[in-house]
Design an enzyme around this catalytic site. Structure first.
Site, short mmCIF file in Angstrom:
data_model
loop_
_atom_site.label_atom_id
_atom_site.label_comp_id
_atom_site.label_asym_id
_atom_site.label_seq_id
_atom_site.Cartn_x
_atom_site.Cartn_y
_atom_site.Cartn_z
N SER A 1 0.82 -1.21 0.00
CA SER A 1 0.00 0.00 0.00
C SER A 1 0.86 1.27 0.00
CB SER A 1 -0.95 0.01 1.20
OG SER A 1 -0.23 -0.18 2.41
N ASN B 1 -2.33 -2.63 13.10
CA ASN B 1 -3.79 -2.49 13.00
C ASN B 1 -4.30 -1.26 13.74
OD1 ASN B 1 -3.53 -4.82 11.60
ND2 ASN B 1 -4.50 -6.16 13.12
N THR C 1 -40.18 25.39 -11.46
CA THR C 1 -40.43 24.01 -11.04
C THR C 1 -40.62 23.23 -12.34
OG1 THR C 1 -42.84 24.22 -10.91
CG2 THR C 1 -41.61 24.73 -8.91
N HIS C 2 -40.17 22.00 -12.37
CA HIS C 2 -40.21 21.18 -13.59
C HIS C 2 -39.50 21.88 -14.75
CE1 HIS C 2 -43.42 18.88 -11.54
NE2 HIS C 2 -43.82 20.08 -11.16
N SER D 1 -13.95 26.35 -28.72
CA SER D 1 -14.01 25.14 -29.52
C SER D 1 -12.93 25.21 -30.58
CB SER D 1 -15.39 25.04 -30.18
OG SER D 1 -15.31 24.20 -31.32
N LYS E 1 -17.92 29.59 -30.03
CA LYS E 1 -18.25 28.87 -28.79
C LYS E 1 -17.50 29.38 -27.56
CE LYS E 1 -20.54 25.60 -28.32
NZ LYS E 1 -20.31 24.21 -28.73
N ASN F 1 -17.49 27.55 -23.99
CA ASN F 1 -18.07 26.39 -23.29
C ASN F 1 -17.84 26.45 -21.78
OD1 ASN F 1 -18.86 25.32 -25.76
ND2 ASN F 1 -16.89 24.27 -26.03
N GLU G 1 -19.32 22.05 -16.00
CA GLU G 1 -19.61 20.72 -16.55
C GLU G 1 -18.77 19.65 -15.86
OE1 GLU G 1 -20.40 20.57 -21.10
OE2 GLU G 1 -19.15 22.31 -20.74
N TYR H 1 -9.54 -6.72 12.37
CA TYR H 1 -8.90 -6.25 11.15
C TYR H 1 -8.86 -7.34 10.08
CZ TYR H 1 -5.53 -4.47 7.81
OH TYR H 1 -4.94 -4.07 6.65
N GLN I 1 -7.43 -2.39 3.80
CA GLN I 1 -6.42 -1.55 3.14
C GLN I 1 -7.04 -0.76 1.98
OE1 GLN I 1 -2.27 -2.96 2.77
NE2 GLN I 1 -2.64 -2.90 0.56
N LYS J 1 -8.25 3.49 1.95
CA LYS J 1 -7.56 4.76 1.81
C LYS J 1 -7.76 5.45 0.46
CE LYS J 1 -4.24 2.54 4.01
NZ LYS J 1 -5.18 1.82 4.88
N1 ARG Z 1 -1.20 -1.52 4.99
C1 ARG Z 1 -2.19 -1.97 5.93
C2 ARG Z 1 -3.50 -1.19 5.68
O1 ARG Z 1 -3.44 -0.22 5.02
C3 ARG Z 1 -1.72 -1.72 7.32
C4 ARG Z 1 -2.24 -2.68 8.36
C5 ARG Z 1 -1.83 -4.04 8.03
N2 ARG Z 1 -2.00 -4.96 9.10
C6 ARG Z 1 -1.83 -6.22 8.90
N3 ARG Z 1 -1.93 -7.01 9.88
N4 ARG Z 1 -1.54 -6.71 7.71
O2 ARG Z 1 -4.56 -1.56 6.15
#
Ligand code: ARG
Length: 466
Positions: free
Chosen positions: A24, A111, A156-157, A278, A284, A286, A291, A318, A323, A326
Site C-alpha cells: 500500500s 492495526n 419548477t419542472h 471550440s 463557442k 463552453n 460541466e 482487522y 487496506q 484509503k
Molecule cells: N497496509 C495496511 C493497511 O493499510 C496496514 C495494516 C496491516 N496490518 C496487517 N496485519 N496486515 O490496512
C-alpha cells in the site's frame, strides 16, 4: 526472511508479484507525517510507563525527526518490499538509530497504527474542507446581499413558476453548503478518537496510557473497545457520504450555471477564465468548469459505494480488505477540495444579467398565482380563483400577450370582482415583495437572512487564523 518483520515463521521469500499486489506504500505514503507523529507520541508514552527509558524514547523521537526530514526533502527511498508507510518508516528508523528502533513497536500493532494514521490524516484534511466550505458560504452571502433585489424567474419542472431573486437563489445554496459544513464538523468529532493501545485486536498487556497519547495528538477521546477500534471505518464512510453530498450540491449549482450561461437563458455570464473555446466553432464559449464539476459527482458516489461494499460482512476485527479504505478517501478529498476551491472563484467572478432575467419574467404568466391570491382577497375560494386564472391564461395563450396586458373589461369577463387595483398585483416586483415572511424571496427577507447567515456560519465553523 530476515528483511520482513514477521520473517521468523517463514521459510520462503514472499513472491515479488505478491509484494506488489499487497503493498500500500504507493498511496499510504500520503500519511507519513501522521505516522511519524503517532509514533513519537507512542514512544513518549512508552517512556512514561517505564517500558522504555527516557534516553531510548529521545533516541527514537530524534530518529523519527530525521526520517521526517528525509521524506520532506525527497531523499527517502520508499520500498515496496516494506509494504506500507508504517514499515517503511520503522525500517529506516532502525537503520538510523540501531536495534533500539525495534522497541518502538512494543505495545502496538499496525492495526491500531493504521487506524490512527487515517484518522489523523482525515481530521486535518477535513479542517481544510471546512475552511473551503466556509469560503463558499461567505461568497454566497455576499452575492445574496448584493443581488437581493435582482429578479429572475423561479422554476419548477424547469417551467417558469414564480418570480424570485438572485439573492434568494444564492441563499438556497448557502443553506446546502452550511448543512455540508455541519455534517463535516460532526464527522470530524467522531474522527478525532484515538484507537492506539488497542493492539492487533485484543488490547495490550502493558499498562499503556491511552489518554496520554490521545491528548498528545489533539484528539478528544479514545476508542473504547479494542475490537471495534481496529475494525471501525465509520468515520471514513461518513466523510465519503459528506463528500458525495457536497458534490451533489455542487452538481446542482453547476447544472444551473450551465443552463443559465446558455443562449437559451443568458441569466449569467461566466468569466472567460472559467470557459474554453471550440477548436472548430469560433463562436463557442463552453462552460467546461461547471460541466466538469457536475461530472465529478460520479466518482464521489463511487468512492462511497466502494468502501461500503468493502466493509460489508467483514468479520471482526482487522482484515486486509480494509487496506482498500484509503484510496477512496484520498480521491474524495482531492475531488472535494479541488471542486470547492474552484467553485468559490467561479461564483465570485460570474456576472448576472438582470435584463435577460427580466425579459424571461415577461413570458410564462409568472404572476398567475398572485392573481389567484388577489381573487382570494376579494372573497373567492382559492380553488375557484385558480380556475378563473386558468381561463385567463388560456385566453392569453390563444391571443398572445401576458396577463398584465389584458384590458380590465376582458379581465372582468373572467370574474366581475376584478378591479383597476389588479394591475400592480401583476408585476413581478410586487409578487416578490409580498413574499417577505421568513425564508421568502422578498428583498427585505433576503437581506435579513444574508445578515443572519454570518452568525450561523460562525456557529458551525469560525474563520481560522492564518
Ligand atoms: N497496509 C495496511 C493497511 O493499510 C496496514 C495494516 C496491516 N496490518 C496487517 N496485519 N496486515 O490496512
Amino acid at each position: 526472511m530476515a528483511d520482513k518483520p514477521w520473517g521468523g515463521r517463514f521459510r520462503e521469500e514472499t513472491l515479488k508479484i505478491v509484494e506488489r499486489f499487497t503493498a500500500s506504500i504507493g498511496f499510504d505514503r500520503r500519511m507519513y507525517k501522521q505516522d511519524i507523529r503517532g509514533s513519537m507520541a507512542h514512544a513518549r508514552m512508552l517512556a512514561k510507563i517505564g517500558v522504555l527509558t527516557e534516553e531510548e524514547a529521545d533516541t527514537l523521537v530524534g530518529g523519527l525527526r530525521q526520517v521526517l526530514a528525509e521524506i520532506e526533502s525527497g531523499q527517502f527511498r520508499f520500498s515496496e518490499a516494506r509494504e506500507d508507510i508504517h514499515m517503511n518508516v520503522e525500517a529506516r528508523l532502525t537503520e538510523i538509530v540501531g536495534p533500539v528502533g525495534g522497541k518502538l513497536h512494543t505495545a502496538r500493532s499496525r492495526n491500531d497504527q493504521v487506524a490512527l494514521d487515517l484518522r489523523l490524516y482525515l481530521a486535518a484534511e477535513l479542517e481544510t474542507v471546512l475552511d473551503l466550505l466556509r469560503g463558499l458560504c461567505e461568497v454566497l452571502l455576499e452575492r445574496a446581499a448584493a443581488e437581493a433585489e435582482v429578479l429572475l424567474p423561479g422554476y419548477t419542472h424547469l417551467q417558469r413558476a414564480q418570480p424570485v431573486t438572485f439573492g434568494h437563489h444564492w441563499l438556497a445554496y448557502f443553506e446546502m453548503f452550511l448543512r455540508d459544513a455541519e455534517r463535516c464538523r460532526d464527522t470530524l468529532g467522531r474522527t478525532r478518537r484515538s484507537p492506539l493501545g488497542s493492539g492487533a485486536l485484543a488490547g495490550s498487556p502493558y499498562p499503556v496510557d491511552r489518554e496520554m497519547v490521545c491528548a498528545e495528538l489533539g484528539f478528544q477521546e479514545i476508542c473504547r473497545n479494542s475490537l471495534d477500534a481496529v475494525s471501525d471505518r465509520d468515520f471514513a464512510l461518513e466523510f465519503l457520504f459528506d463528500a458525495a453530498t457536497i458534490m451533489l450540491h455542487l452538481s446542482r449549482l453547476s447544472e444551473e450555471l450551465v443552463l443559465w450561461s446558455s443562449q437559451e437563458f443568458r441569466f449569467v455570464e461566466l468569466g472567460d477564465g472559467f470557459c474554453t473555446g471550440s477548436s472548430i466553432m469560433p463562436q463557442k464559449k463552453n462552460p467546461d468548469v461547471p460541466e466538469l464539476l457536475r461530472g465529478k459527482a460520479g466518482r464521489a458516489y463511487g468512492n462511497l459505494m466502494a468502501l461500503l461494499t468493502t466493509l460489508k460482512s467483514l468479520p471482526l476485527a482487522y482484515n486486509k480488505d480494509m487496506q482498500e479504505d484509503k484510496e477512496p478517501v484520498f480521491d474524495s478529498l482531492d475531488t472535494v477540495q479541488g471542486s470547492l476551491a474552484i467553485t468559490v472563484e467561479m461564483v465570485r467572478s460570474l456576472k448576472v444579467r438582470p435584463e435577460a432575467a427580466r425579459q424571461a419574467l415577461r413570458a410564462g404568466y409568472i404572476t398567475a398565482t398572485d392573481l389567484a391570491d388577489y381573487l382570494v382577497g376579494k372573497g373567492l375560494p382559492f380553488r375557484q380563483a385558480h380556475e378563473v386564472v386558468g381561463r385567463a391564461v388560456a385566453h392569453c395563450e390563444e391571443h398572445g400577450g401576458g396577463l398584465e396586458d389584458l384590458p380590465l373589461a376582458t379581465l372582468r369577463g373572467f370574474s366581475p370582482v376584478i378591479g383597476e387595483d389588479v394591475y400592480p398585483v401583476l408585476s413581478a416586483e410586487a409578487s416578490v415583495a409580498a413574499r417577505r415572511a421568513a425564508g421568502g424571496p422578498a428583498p427585505d427577507a433576503v437581506r435579513r437572512e444574508s445578515r443572519a447567515g454570518w452568525e450561523r456560519l460562525d456557529a458551525v465553523w469560525p474563520r481560522r487564523a492564518g
